[in-house]
Design an enzyme around this catalytic site. Structure first.
Site, PDB file in Angstrom:
ATOM      1  N   ALA A  32       0.847  -1.318  -0.043  1.00 21.87           N
ATOM      2  CA  ALA A  32      -0.122   0.071  -0.021  1.00 21.87           C
ATOM      3  C   ALA A  32       0.979   1.356  -0.109  1.00 21.87           C
ATOM      4  O   ALA A  32       1.860   1.112   0.568  1.00 21.87           O
ATOM      5  CB  ALA A  32      -1.077   0.023   1.126  1.00 21.87           C
ATOM      6  N   ARG A  71       1.060   3.698   1.573  1.00 25.77           N
ATOM      7  CA  ARG A  71       1.434   4.301   3.027  1.00 25.77           C
ATOM      8  C   ARG A  71       2.639   3.487   3.430  1.00 25.77           C
ATOM      9  O   ARG A  71       3.253   4.122   4.636  1.00 25.77           O
ATOM     10  CB  ARG A  71       0.271   4.283   4.269  1.00 25.77           C
ATOM     11  CG  ARG A  71      -0.073   2.560   4.368  1.00 25.77           C
ATOM     12  CD  ARG A  71      -1.253   2.722   5.363  1.00 25.77           C
ATOM     13  NE  ARG A  71      -1.810   1.256   5.531  1.00 25.77           N
ATOM     14  CZ  ARG A  71      -2.491   0.725   4.966  1.00 25.77           C
ATOM     15  NH1 ARG A  71      -3.327   1.406   4.001  1.00 25.77           N
ATOM     16  NH2 ARG A  71      -3.030  -0.532   5.119  1.00 25.77           N
ATOM     17  N   TYR A  72       3.086   2.414   2.866  1.00 24.00           N
ATOM     18  CA  TYR A  72       4.314   1.892   3.254  1.00 24.00           C
ATOM     19  C   TYR A  72       5.553   2.121   2.488  1.00 24.00           C
ATOM     20  O   TYR A  72       6.489   1.834   2.645  1.00 24.00           O
ATOM     21  CB  TYR A  72       4.025   0.209   3.252  1.00 24.00           C
ATOM     22  CG  TYR A  72       2.871  -0.057   4.221  1.00 24.00           C
ATOM     23  CD1 TYR A  72       2.830   0.032   5.640  1.00 24.00           C
ATOM     24  CD2 TYR A  72       1.751  -0.874   3.810  1.00 24.00           C
ATOM     25  CE1 TYR A  72       2.035  -0.230   6.462  1.00 24.00           C
ATOM     26  CE2 TYR A  72       0.636  -1.146   4.739  1.00 24.00           C
ATOM     27  CZ  TYR A  72       1.009  -0.806   6.148  1.00 24.00           C
ATOM     28  OH  TYR A  72      -0.239  -1.236   6.807  1.00 24.00           O
ATOM     29  N   THR A  73       5.433   2.369   1.216  1.00 23.39           N
ATOM     30  CA  THR A  73       6.501   2.658   0.244  1.00 23.39           C
ATOM     31  C   THR A  73       6.817   4.132   0.011  1.00 23.39           C
ATOM     32  O   THR A  73       5.902   5.106   0.342  1.00 23.39           O
ATOM     33  CB  THR A  73       5.927   2.083  -1.101  1.00 23.39           C
ATOM     34  OG1 THR A  73       4.946   2.787  -1.632  1.00 23.39           O
ATOM     35  CG2 THR A  73       5.644   0.511  -0.876  1.00 23.39           C
TER      36      THR A  73
END
Length: 802
Positions: A146, A148-150
Site C-alpha cells: 500500500a 502508506r508503506y512505500t
C-alpha cells in the site's frame, strides 16, 4: 425568541435558494425557453466528448515526451512541489499521490499510485524514472504494498525530462481548478516514447508501443539529424527492434521489422531463453535452465503452466520444475535421461506462455497548431523520431532565447556598474544629498544615463563591492557574459548550429545512460518438427471399458473376471495396444470419440467416468471400443481424392432395424472432446451395436427382434456410407418392436445366443436364419418373446506385447 437575519443582497438570493422579488405592479419573469434536441444527437455529442477526453487526457501518450497525463503530472509534482530530486530523501508514496490528486489529477488515488509504481518497476520500464523504496511488486505478479508503506523519489534519468522546465521551453496551462499551472508537455531531452514504451486503451483506439534501447534510439536520432530523409530500413541498422527489460529472444527478420515499423502496427514473436546444464554426476540427467521470460508475462504463470503439463503427463520427458530465481530468472526443468531438450522446449513454447506474440500499435498524440490541442495518430518509426527531433529543436531554441534574455539582463546590470565605478565619489555624494531611495534613483539616472534596473542594482550594492579590485571582477564577468551572449546569438542565427547542439546533447545522454541490449533479435528460425506421440513413452497397455461407462488403463491383464468393478457393473470391452496408438469409443447416439491410449487415465481401481475424456450428450453411452494399434487393426490414412468408403469397414446396427457399413479411416486420429459423427439416426432410434471392424462381404450379420424373429444377412448387402447416414433396412420390424441382439458371424456354423422372456436360452445358427436384407426374418418362437441377447464373455486381449 426568533433570531433575525440581515436582508439578502440581490446577488445573494439565487445562491441561498430564494426567489427574486416580483417587481412592484409587474408580472412574474417568464422562464427561459427550453431547447429541444434529438436524443440520438445529444447522446452522440456527449459520447464523443467523453471519448475525446479519454483519448487526450488519460489513455494515450504524447509523441514529444512519451508520457500519459497522469505520468507527466506525477513527475512534475515530485520535482516541482515535493522537490524529490535524486539527491533528496525518500518520501512516502501517499504524499506523492495526495499532491498529484489534489493539485493536478482529480481521479482515483489507486490509478495514480499504480501509474507511479509502473514508473518504478525495472521489469516494466526499460529505463525507470522513479526510484522506489519498499515493496513495489515483482515479476511474479505480486502486488505492490500500500502507498502508506512505500517511498519514492526521482531517478537521474527523470531529471532529463524535467530539467529545462524553468527556462520557458514549453507551454503551460491552468490545472483542473485554475489555481495553478502545469506543463502541457515536459521538455524531454530523449525520445522517451520509444525508450520506455506504453500500453493504453482509449475509446475506439488503443496504443501498444514496446520499449527500446536508449542508445539505439539516440543513434537513430543522430542518423536522422545527419540524413533527414533516411528510410526506415536504414533506421533499423541503428534500432535493432524492441528491447524488453526482461530480455528474451525476438524472432523477426529485418523485413518483418520494417513492415511493422512502416505500418505502425503489427505483431512480433517473443519467447524466453534457455540453456542446457549438464549434470555433475554422469548418471544424472541434464537440466534445462530458463534464463529469461517474455515481457509482461508473470514468471509464476509460466511455472504453473509447466507444472500442469507435468501433472497431466502430456510431456513424459519432463519430470519436475523448480523456480530458483533471485534477482535473475532461473527456472529449472528436470528431464529424463536420453530426452531431447529441443523437442521439450518446442512443446513448451507452443503450449505455455514461454512464447507470446507482442502486438505493436504506434498510436500517440501529435501536436497541432494550437499549443494545448493534440490529435491521435498512428505513426511510423520515421515520423515518431522526426516529431521528437522537431520538438527538441524547438525546445533548444526556446531555451537559448531564455538564456540569452537572462544574459542580456545581467550584462545590462554589469554595464551600469561599469559606468559608476569611475565616479564612485560622485555617486556617494549624490546618494548622501538625496532625500531617499527614490530621490537618489532619479538623480543617478539623470546624471549617468542609467536605467531603473541599473539604478536599483547600484543602490542595493554592498559597501565592500566598492573596493578597487571589484571593478576588475565586474569587467571580467562582463566580458564573459558578452562572449557567451555572442555564442547564443550565433546559435539563434544558425539553424544548422542548433541542430548540431541537439546532436551533441543526445550523444552526451547516450554516454551517460545507455546500456547493453537485453533482447536478442535472432530472426526466423526453424522449430524442430514433432508429433504429439513423440512425447509419449511407447509401451503396451490395456484399456478396459465397463457397461456403466467407466474406463481405465492398466499395464497388463490376465483375467478380466478379477478386475475391479463397481457393484452391478460388467466389462463391456477390453483392448490392448501401444500407448501411442489410438482407441475409438462408439456411442449409441452415432458419435465416435478417439483418443490415444496414453490419454486414458491409469488406474488400479474402478477407473474414471468416460465423460472426463469426452463431452457426451444427454442419454449418451458407450456401446463399443476398438484399438487402432497396427498389430490389432491396420488403418492406413485416407487416400486423397477417394470417394468410396475405404477399408477397414465396420458394421453399425440400430435398434430400429437399420444397418450400414462405414469406414474407420476418418476416425483413426484423435478427435476433439465433441467427437466425430458416424451415423445420423431416425427420431427415437439409437445405435445398438458397432460390430468388429474388418468385416468381409461374405460374413453374416445376425440379428434377432423382440417379437421372436431372427435374420442373417450377408455384410456385402449392407450399404457402405462415405459419411454419417441412416443406412438402409436390415430387418423389417413390426410397430413397437426392437432388435435385442446382433453379432457378426464369420461362418455359417456360428450362432447368435438369445434369451426368451421365460428364461430359455436359444442358439440361432447362421445357416438356419439366413435371408434377404429388409425381410422380417424367420419366426423362432411363437408364444414367447426374445428378451435379450446373451453377451459373449469378454476375454483378456491377446495382443502380442512387444
Amino acid at each position: 425568541m426568533s433570531r433575525t437575519q440581515p436582508p439578502l443582497e440581490d446577488d445573494e438570493a439565487p445562491r441561498r435558494g430564494r426567489r427574486s422579488a416580483r417587481p412592484p405592479g409587474g408580472s412574474p419573469p417568464e422562464p427561459p425557453e427550453a431547447e429541444t434536441t434529438p436524443l440520438a444527437l445529444e447522446a452522440q455529442r456527449r459520447y464523443l466528448n467523453y471519448a475525446l477526453s479519454v483519448i487526450t487526457s488519460r489513455a494515450l501518450p504524447d509523441v514529444r515526451d512519451g508520457l500519459k497525463p497522469v505520468q507527466r503530472r506525477i513527475l512534475y509534482a515530485m520535482q516541482h512541489d515535493l522537490r524529490l530530486t535524486p539527491d533528496a530523501k525518500f518520501r512516502k508514496s501517499a504524499a506523492v499521490v495526495g499532491d498529484v490528486m489534489g493539485k493536478y489529477h482529480p481521479h482515483g488515488d489507486s490509478s495514480i499510485y499504480e501509474a507511479m509504481v509502473r514508473l518504478a518497476q525495472d521489469f516494466v520500464m526499460r529505463a525507470p524514472l522513479v526510484s522506489g523504496h519498499g515493496n513495489f511488486g515483482s515479476i511474479d505478479g505480486d502486488a505492490p504494498a500500500a502507498m502508506r508503506y512505500t517511498e519514492a523519489k526521482l531517478r537521474p534519468l527523470a531529471m532529463e525530462l524535467l530539467s529545462e522546465l524553468g527556462q520557458r521551453t514549453v507551454d503551460w496551462r491552468p490545472n483542473y481548478d485554475g489555481t495553478r499551472s502545469e506543463p502541457i508537455v515536459l521538455p524531454s531531452r530523449f525520445p522517451n516514447l520509444l525508450v520506455n514504451g506504453v500500453q493504453g486503451i482509449a475509446v475506439g483506439m488503443a496504443t501498444s508501443i514496446p520499449p527500446h534501447n536508449l542508445g539505439e534510439v539516440i543513434d537513430a536520432c543522430v542518423a536522422l539529424i545527419d540524413t533527414p530523409d533516411l528510410s526506415i530500413f536504414r533506421l533499423l541498422t541503428n534500432i535493432k527492434g524492441p528491447d524488453f527489460p526482461t530480455g528474451g529472444q525476438l524472432h523477426a527478420t529485418k523485413k518483418e521489422l520494417e513492415t511493422v515499423y512502416t505500418a505502425g502496427q503489427g505483431s512480433l514473436k517473443l519467447r524466453g531463453e534457455w540453456q542446457l546444464e549438464e549434470p555433475e554426476d554422469k548418471r544424472g540427467a541434464p537440466q534445462i535452465i530458463i534464463t529469461s521470460i517474455p515481457y509482461a508475462v508473470e514468471r509464476k504463470a509460466i511455472v504453473e503452466k509447466i507444472a500442469d503439463v507435468i501433472l497431466s503427463k502430456k510431456l513424459p520427458a519432463l519430470v519436475d520444475v523448480r523456480d530458483e530465481s533471485t534477482e535473475e530468472v532461473r527456472v529449472v526443468l528436470e528431464l529424463k535421461r536420453a530426452s531431447d531438450p529441443q523437442l521439450v522446449m518446442a512443446y513448451l513454447y507452443k503450449h505455455t506462455p514461454l512464447a507470446i506474440n507482442v502486438q505493436v500499435n504506434l498510436t500517440c498524440l501529435v501536436p497541432t497548431e494550437k499549443a494545448d490541442v493534440s490529435t491521435p495518430r498512428r505513426l511510423n518509426l520515421h515520423e515518431i523520431l522526426t516529431n521528437f527531433l522537431e520538438f527538441r529543436h524547438t525546445t533548444v531554441t526556446r531555451r537559448i532565447e531564455f538564456q540569452l534574455g537572462e544574459l542580456r539582463q545581467r550584462i545590462h546590470i554589469l554595464e551600469g556598474f561599469e559606468k559608476v565605478f569611475d565616479a564612485l565619489d560622485e555617486v556617494i555624494k549624490i546618494i548622501r544629498r538625496s532625500e531617499g531611495k527614490a530621490d537618489a534613483a532619479d538623480k543617478l539616472m539623470k546624471r549617468f544615463a542609467l536605467s531603473e534596473e541599473q539604478v536599483d542594482a547600484i543602490l542595493e550594492l554592498r559597501l565592500y563591492r566598492l573596493a578597487r579590485l571589484e571593478i576588475l571582477v565586474v569587467q571580467r564577468e562582463l566580458a564573459e557574459k558578452r562572449a557567451e551572449a555572442n555564442k547564443l546569438q550565433a546559435l539563434l542565427a544558425s539553424d544548422t548550429k542548433r541542430w548540431h547542439l541537439v546532436r551533441d546533447e543526445l550523444l552526451e545522454l547516450r554516454r551517460s545512460y545507455s546500456d547493453r541490449r537485453r533482447t536478442k533479435v535472432v530472426g526466423a528460425i526453424e522449430e524442430p518438427e514433432y508429433q504429439e506421440e513423440d512425447f509419449i513413452i511407447a509401451e503396451d497397455a490395456n484399456v478396459i471399458l465397463s457397461s456403466q461407462g467407466w474406463v481405465k488403463r492398466v499395464r497388463e491383464v490376465r483375467d478380466l473376471s478379477t478386475t475391479r468393478l463397481r457393484d452391478g457393473d460388467t466389462v463391456l470391452a477390453a483392448i490392448a495396444g501401444s500407448t501411442r496408438a489410438s482407441v475409438a469409443f462408439f456411442s449409441n447416439l452415432g458419435s465416435c470419440y478417439v483418443c490415444r491410449i496414453h490419454d486414458v487415465p491409469p488406474s488400479s481401481g474402478y477407473g474414471d467416468p468416460v465423460q472426463k475424456l469426452f463431452k457426451l450428450g444427454d442419454g449418451e453411452r458407450m456401446i463399443a471400443m476398438y484399438s487402432f494399434d497396427p498389430r490389432a487393426l491396420e488403418v492406413p490414412p485416407p487416400s486423397e481424392g477417394a470417394t468410396d468408403p475405404e477399408p477397414p469397414l465396420a458394421v453399425a446396427v440400430t435398434r430400429g432395424g437399420q444397418g450400414f457399413r462405414f469406414s474407420l479411416r476418418p476416425h483413426r486420429d484423435p478427435s476433439t472432446r465433441a467427437g466425430r459423427r458416424f451415423a445420423r439416426l431416425n427420431e427415437g432410434d439409437e445405435v445398438f451395436a458397432v460390430l468388429p471392424p474388418g468385416a468381409r462381404d461374405e460374413d453374416i450379420v445376425l440379428c434377432a427382434s423382440s417379437d421372436g424373429h431372427a435374420l442373417g444377412v450377408s455384410a456385402g448387402e449392407l450399404p457402405s456410407l462415405a459419411g454419417p447416414g441412416k443406412g438402409s433396412m436390415l430387418m423389417k420390424l413390426e410397430e413397437g418392436e426392437r432388435l435385442i441382439a446382433t453379432t457378426l458371424a464369420l461362418g455359417s456354423n456360428e450362432v447368435l445366443t438369445v434369451e426368451t422372456d421365460k428364461g430359455k436360452i436359444l442358439d440361432l445358427r447362421a445357416d438356419k436364419i439366413a435371408g434377404a436384407r429388409g425381410g422380417k426374418g424367420h419366426p423362432i418362437v411363437k408364444r414367447d418373446r426374445f428378451a435379450r441377447g446373451v453377451p459373449t464373455p469378454v476375454v483378456a486381449p491377446t495382443l502380442e506385447v512387444s
